[in-house]
Design a protein around this motif. Structure first.
Motif, PDB file in Angstrom:
ATOM      1  N   ARG A 110      -5.424  -2.829   9.247  1.00 23.58           N
ATOM      2  CA  ARG A 110      -4.617  -1.617   9.368  1.00 23.58           C
ATOM      3  C   ARG A 110      -4.904  -0.569   8.286  1.00 23.58           C
ATOM      4  O   ARG A 110      -4.449   0.559   8.403  1.00 23.58           O
ATOM      5  CB  ARG A 110      -3.123  -1.968   9.327  1.00 23.58           C
ATOM      6  CG  ARG A 110      -2.683  -2.671   8.055  1.00 23.58           C
ATOM      7  CD  ARG A 110      -1.192  -3.018   8.106  1.00 23.58           C
ATOM      8  NE  ARG A 110      -0.376  -1.831   8.120  1.00 23.58           N
ATOM      9  CZ  ARG A 110       0.084  -1.240   7.005  1.00 23.58           C
ATOM     10  NH1 ARG A 110      -0.238  -1.719   5.813  1.00 23.58           N
ATOM     11  NH2 ARG A 110       0.834  -0.181   7.101  1.00 23.58           N
ATOM     12  N   GLU A 111      -5.648  -0.932   7.241  1.00 24.58           N
ATOM     13  CA  GLU A 111      -5.926   0.013   6.172  1.00 24.58           C
ATOM     14  C   GLU A 111      -7.426   0.016   5.856  1.00 24.58           C
ATOM     15  O   GLU A 111      -8.096  -1.010   5.995  1.00 24.58           O
ATOM     16  CB  GLU A 111      -5.146  -0.356   4.893  1.00 24.58           C
ATOM     17  CG  GLU A 111      -3.634  -0.365   5.057  1.00 24.58           C
ATOM     18  CD  GLU A 111      -3.041   1.027   5.176  1.00 24.58           C
ATOM     19  OE1 GLU A 111      -3.799   2.009   5.105  1.00 24.58           O
ATOM     20  OE2 GLU A 111      -1.811   1.128   5.328  1.00 24.58           O
ATOM     21  N   GLN A 145       1.091   0.369  -2.898  1.00 24.26           N
ATOM     22  CA  GLN A 145       1.633  -0.596  -1.943  1.00 24.26           C
ATOM     23  C   GLN A 145       1.333  -2.021  -2.388  1.00 24.26           C
ATOM     24  O   GLN A 145       2.205  -2.897  -2.350  1.00 24.26           O
ATOM     25  CB  GLN A 145       1.046  -0.342  -0.553  1.00 24.26           C
ATOM     26  CG  GLN A 145       1.614   0.871   0.160  1.00 24.26           C
ATOM     27  CD  GLN A 145       1.025   1.054   1.548  1.00 24.26           C
ATOM     28  OE1 GLN A 145       0.127   0.323   1.957  1.00 24.26           O
ATOM     29  NE2 GLN A 145       1.512   2.046   2.277  1.00 24.26           N
ATOM     30  N   THR A 158      -5.239   8.443  -0.229  1.00 25.09           N
ATOM     31  CA  THR A 158      -5.088   7.194   0.516  1.00 25.09           C
ATOM     32  C   THR A 158      -5.313   5.997  -0.392  1.00 25.09           C
ATOM     33  O   THR A 158      -4.572   5.000  -0.327  1.00 25.09           O
ATOM     34  CB  THR A 158      -6.086   7.140   1.688  1.00 25.09           C
ATOM     35  OG1 THR A 158      -5.848   8.255   2.559  1.00 25.09           O
ATOM     36  CG2 THR A 158      -5.938   5.849   2.475  1.00 25.09           C
ATOM     37  N   LEU A 167      -9.706  -0.695   3.644  1.00 23.97           N
ATOM     38  CA  LEU A 167      -9.941  -1.374   2.377  1.00 23.97           C
ATOM     39  C   LEU A 167     -11.257  -2.153   2.345  1.00 23.97           C
ATOM     40  O   LEU A 167     -11.480  -2.963   1.453  1.00 23.97           O
ATOM     41  CB  LEU A 167      -8.784  -2.334   2.085  1.00 23.97           C
ATOM     42  CG  LEU A 167      -7.432  -1.706   1.758  1.00 23.97           C
ATOM     43  CD1 LEU A 167      -6.356  -2.780   1.690  1.00 23.97           C
ATOM     44  CD2 LEU A 167      -7.493  -0.944   0.443  1.00 23.97           C
ATOM     45  N   ARG A 212      -2.260   5.572  -2.545  1.00 21.72           N
ATOM     46  CA  ARG A 212      -1.129   5.038  -1.769  1.00 21.72           C
ATOM     47  C   ARG A 212      -1.286   3.537  -1.550  1.00 21.72           C
ATOM     48  O   ARG A 212      -0.320   2.771  -1.719  1.00 21.72           O
ATOM     49  CB  ARG A 212      -1.061   5.761  -0.418  1.00 21.72           C
ATOM     50  CG  ARG A 212       0.005   5.198   0.518  1.00 21.72           C
ATOM     51  CD  ARG A 212       0.063   5.985   1.817  1.00 21.72           C
ATOM     52  NE  ARG A 212      -1.196   5.957   2.545  1.00 21.72           N
ATOM     53  CZ  ARG A 212      -1.583   4.949   3.336  1.00 21.72           C
ATOM     54  NH1 ARG A 212      -0.809   3.883   3.467  1.00 21.72           N
ATOM     55  NH2 ARG A 212      -2.724   5.003   3.978  1.00 21.72           N
ATOM     56  N   LEU A 213      -2.474   3.102  -1.215  1.00 19.89           N
ATOM     57  CA  LEU A 213      -2.719   1.680  -1.006  1.00 19.89           C
ATOM     58  C   LEU A 213      -2.564   0.900  -2.312  1.00 19.89           C
ATOM     59  O   LEU A 213      -2.065  -0.236  -2.311  1.00 19.89           O
ATOM     60  CB  LEU A 213      -4.116   1.471  -0.426  1.00 19.89           C
ATOM     61  CG  LEU A 213      -4.351   2.064   0.964  1.00 19.89           C
ATOM     62  CD1 LEU A 213      -5.807   1.895   1.376  1.00 19.89           C
ATOM     63  CD2 LEU A 213      -3.444   1.401   1.989  1.00 19.89           C
ATOM     64  N   PHE A 220      -5.142  -7.019   5.484  1.00 17.07           N
ATOM     65  CA  PHE A 220      -4.906  -5.595   5.258  1.00 17.07           C
ATOM     66  C   PHE A 220      -5.968  -4.725   5.915  1.00 17.07           C
ATOM     67  O   PHE A 220      -5.692  -3.587   6.313  1.00 17.07           O
ATOM     68  CB  PHE A 220      -4.847  -5.292   3.756  1.00 17.07           C
ATOM     69  CG  PHE A 220      -3.562  -5.704   3.101  1.00 17.07           C
ATOM     70  CD1 PHE A 220      -2.345  -5.322   3.631  1.00 17.07           C
ATOM     71  CD2 PHE A 220      -3.567  -6.486   1.951  1.00 17.07           C
ATOM     72  CE1 PHE A 220      -1.153  -5.702   3.037  1.00 17.07           C
ATOM     73  CE2 PHE A 220      -2.384  -6.870   1.345  1.00 17.07           C
ATOM     74  CZ  PHE A 220      -1.171  -6.480   1.886  1.00 17.07           C
ATOM     75  N   CYS A 221      -7.190  -5.241   6.026  1.00 14.09           N
ATOM     76  CA  CYS A 221      -8.278  -4.445   6.595  1.00 14.09           C
ATOM     77  C   CYS A 221      -8.071  -4.147   8.077  1.00 14.09           C
ATOM     78  O   CYS A 221      -8.730  -3.250   8.621  1.00 14.09           O
ATOM     79  CB  CYS A 221      -9.614  -5.148   6.385  1.00 14.09           C
ATOM     80  SG  CYS A 221     -10.289  -4.954   4.722  1.00 14.09           S
TER      81      CYS A 221
END
Length: 261
Positions: A78-79, A171, A164, A81, A167-168, A75-76
């Motif tokens: 693209r996001e 998800q 953000t 985190l 939202r994460l 995930f890191c």
């Protein structure tokens, strides 16, 4: 040999956690990649015994840490985190060492039974994602509190916006809920007698966790739940899920000396 791989993984997880604390993304992916490879090598020796899987409480913790760290690593890309690693990687470092020091392993599970294998995969993946979601929930709550204090402005500039983070969070919960649904369905495929296999309490608690996360997603879509309300529901669902799995394993394997299989 598994102890060597576990130690390497634990050291590298600790380094990755330290770099996340210092907000040094450069090189973190490489360190974490090697940590995951070492952890996978250790697990392959600790969990696979001939044609069987041997998954005790310590192995379960280690696998949960590995999968949730692997998902965070993915995930890191693209996001934003990376901040979750401050808590997650040091905890995973401890979990990676657990099977090397706790020798009370679980009962063997035949690899040839594809139904059990499928159920285990869904179970571990859902637990991994929902573990990340619980850490994200805590991070979201912490960020919400920091926003109320102007003194934290320098730290806040390095963190994603609260919107953000929320939202994460949802998800992660959505995909975790989907995999948890597959876990429950796949379990029904091979559980012939809940009472004979001592799975009633585990099934009931897992379903309660599923309902909790389902209610949270429904509340988000219908009423726009967010902030502390969302965090409370997320952490409540995760607490029930942990109780369903680890509580069941402790009672069955440590107290009653039985296996669910």
């Amino acid at each position: 040999m598994s102890l060597t791989f576990s130690l390497i993984a634990a050291i590298l997880y600790a380094i990755a956690g330290w770099r996340a604390l210092r907000i040094k993304v450069e090189g973190e992916h490489l360190v974490l990649t090697v940590a995951l490879l070492a952890h996978a090598a250790a697990l392959s020796q600790q969990v696979i015994a001939g044609s069987n899987l041997v998954i005790g409480i310590a192995e379960s913790l280690s696998m949960l840490g590995f999968l949730s760290s692997l998902m965070l690593w993915v995930f890191c890309f693209r996001e934003p985190l990376h901040a979750l690693g401050v808590v997650h990687y040091p905890v995973t470092a401890l979990w990676a060492l657990a099977p090397a020091f706790f020798t009370d392993h679980g009962h063997p599970i035949p690899l040839a039974d594809w139904k059990i294998g499928l159920h285990i995969i869904f179970s571990l993946l859902s637990a991994g994602l929902l573990t990340l979601a619980s850490i994200q929930a805590i991070a979201t709550l912490s960020l919400d509190r920091m926003l109320r204090k102007p003194a934290n402005i320098m730290v806040l500039r390095r963190l994603p916006p609260l919107q953000t983070m929320e939202r994460l969070l949802f998800q992660l919960i959505f995909f975790g809920f989907f995999l948890l649904s597959l876990t429950l369905v796949s379990g029904m495929l091979f559980v012939n007698n809940l009472f004979a296999q001592h799975l009633v309490h585990k099934t009931v608690l897992s379903f309660c966790a599923w309902l909790t996360f389902g209610m949270l997603l429904w509340g988000r879509m219908r009423h726009g739940w967010r902030g502390r309300t969302a965090v409370r529901w997320a952490l409540s669902g995760y607490a029930v899920l942990v109780l369903a799995y680890f509580g069941s394993k402790v009672i069955l394997e440590q107290v009653l000396g039985r296996s669910w299989y």
